[in-house]
Enzyme design. Structure first.
Site, PDB file in Angstrom:
ATOM      1  N   MET A 272      10.857   6.969   2.652  1.00  0.00           N
ATOM      2  CA  MET A 272      10.522   5.649   2.194  1.00  0.00           C
ATOM      3  C   MET A 272       9.918   5.697   0.810  1.00  0.00           C
ATOM      4  O   MET A 272       8.733   5.447   0.651  1.00  0.00           O
ATOM      5  CB  MET A 272       9.550   4.946   3.064  1.00  0.00           C
ATOM      6  N   PRO A 273      10.737   5.918  -0.171  1.00  0.00           N
ATOM      7  CA  PRO A 273      10.165   6.016  -1.516  1.00  0.00           C
ATOM      8  C   PRO A 273       9.731   4.656  -2.068  1.00  0.00           C
ATOM      9  O   PRO A 273      10.251   3.609  -1.663  1.00  0.00           O
ATOM     10  CB  PRO A 273      11.338   6.565  -2.349  1.00  0.00           C
ATOM     11  N   ILE A 274       8.802   4.720  -2.972  1.00  0.00           N
ATOM     12  CA  ILE A 274       8.422   3.567  -3.791  1.00  0.00           C
ATOM     13  C   ILE A 274       8.595   4.005  -5.240  1.00  0.00           C
ATOM     14  O   ILE A 274       8.042   5.016  -5.646  1.00  0.00           O
ATOM     15  CB  ILE A 274       6.949   3.150  -3.570  1.00  0.00           C
TER      16      ILE A 274
ATOM     17  N   TYR B 226      11.737   0.957  -1.985  1.00  0.00           N
ATOM     18  CA  TYR B 226      11.225  -0.227  -2.675  1.00  0.00           C
ATOM     19  C   TYR B 226      11.156   0.089  -4.167  1.00  0.00           C
ATOM     20  O   TYR B 226      10.735   1.187  -4.549  1.00  0.00           O
ATOM     21  CB  TYR B 226       9.804  -0.560  -2.222  1.00  0.00           C
TER      22      TYR B 226
ATOM     23  N   GLN C  75       7.075   7.658  -5.745  1.00  0.00           N
ATOM     24  CA  GLN C  75       6.261   8.112  -4.612  1.00  0.00           C
ATOM     25  C   GLN C  75       7.178   8.413  -3.434  1.00  0.00           C
ATOM     26  O   GLN C  75       7.963   7.562  -3.015  1.00  0.00           O
ATOM     27  CB  GLN C  75       5.257   7.032  -4.218  1.00  0.00           C
TER      28      GLN C  75
END
Lengths: 78, 78, 78, 78, 78, 78
Positions: free
Chosen positions: B1-3, B48, C7
């Site tokens: 789940m990268p941001i 995201y 991230q």
């Protein structure tokens, strides 16, 4: 290559201002970049500074929006 | 789940524009999400992307607001 | 002068790895910098990329630590 | 001294609103500050909360701007 | 109530050091807090400073991991 | 699709602990995700929470590293 992010509330330093002025922003940029040159020998041209102005409604302190918290502290201090 | 957070100056890619266009933003979102799928196998729907446009006054480089730093570099290069 | 912050959870893309490899990091850096060159004409040398690896315990999704959420989704899907 | 940053899309919780209301912001500030007091014993007055509202165009999900991604999901679900 | 985030590469200012020292961190904290007091009249006790040290592998510049980019620049300059 | 970033000092809530426990992290994740569900109707599965633990040396307050600032406050209060 430092990155310095400065988050402040969007408000003026004098009653007749509603935000940080361009001159104050330039002084912040110059000042924090200089700190990184002085302390870590980072050349000025390798430092990015990003200033984020945050609306008063969007900044919380003491579990309250900033304006309410300041009012509460002023009341307690008086 | 990268941001993925993308911070850019608020300005246009052509003289007649003053900010990043919706199409350019969509291309950034598609591009960086694809990188994370290609390199780390992160499904597109788990990434995201947040684009932050920063006013030129609020971005410092070389100890100066960006516009001044660019002018200085242009002068040195000429 | 864009700044891209990526991230991701600190884990490997294969069972025998426990984190993102140096090669994968280099591919992420190359990929997202290229997107900004392609879309906004930002020269590669003006883009900073910062990769933040976040321990699985420290990343929440669905109101749960990631590992628990993934187990729950796997259970629901089976 | 925790810092809690809350990033949400700039949109209303009801059709007649186009952004988060001041009351909702105050409830977010109170709520997350309370969590840090309850879980980590952090006094309310040592917690800063910053709410960042992100324009829908600037938030990507599934490789698309949010509005497109939502439309796609709605289509798939129907 | 400013928040200043300082991101730097995790490396020493001298060959015999592999990271920023506690003394250098204290000097950064003192320096940037002073800038906000001087320029915006922000009391020292209302400023939070967070220093993030980023592994060299995790910092990209010029489309490359920092170490490779520095080597390339050194080569070009020689 | 909110993103909540929680930055806290890396230290325990009891003398025999040196960091936030996995259980405390899970409680923070659950708590702040619930706040966004309650206040803005954001489904739990659309909220990401990232917890960043910051070494005490790397957190400044009152122009000093946190440990020194706490010692100073304790002294003033006594």
């Amino acid at each position: 290559m430092p990155i310095v992010t400065v988050q402040v509330t969007r408000e003026g330093t004098r009653p007749d201002r509603s935000s940080v002025t361009a001159q104050e922003k330039a002084a912040i940029i110059a000042g924090v970049s200089q700190v990184l040159l002085d302390v870590l020998n980072k050349p000025l041209e390798s430092t990015y500074v990003v200033i984020e102005e945050v609306d008063l409604d969007n900044w919380g302190w003491g579990g309250l929006p900033t304006v309410h918290y300041r009012a509460k502290r002023a009341l307690l201090a008086s």
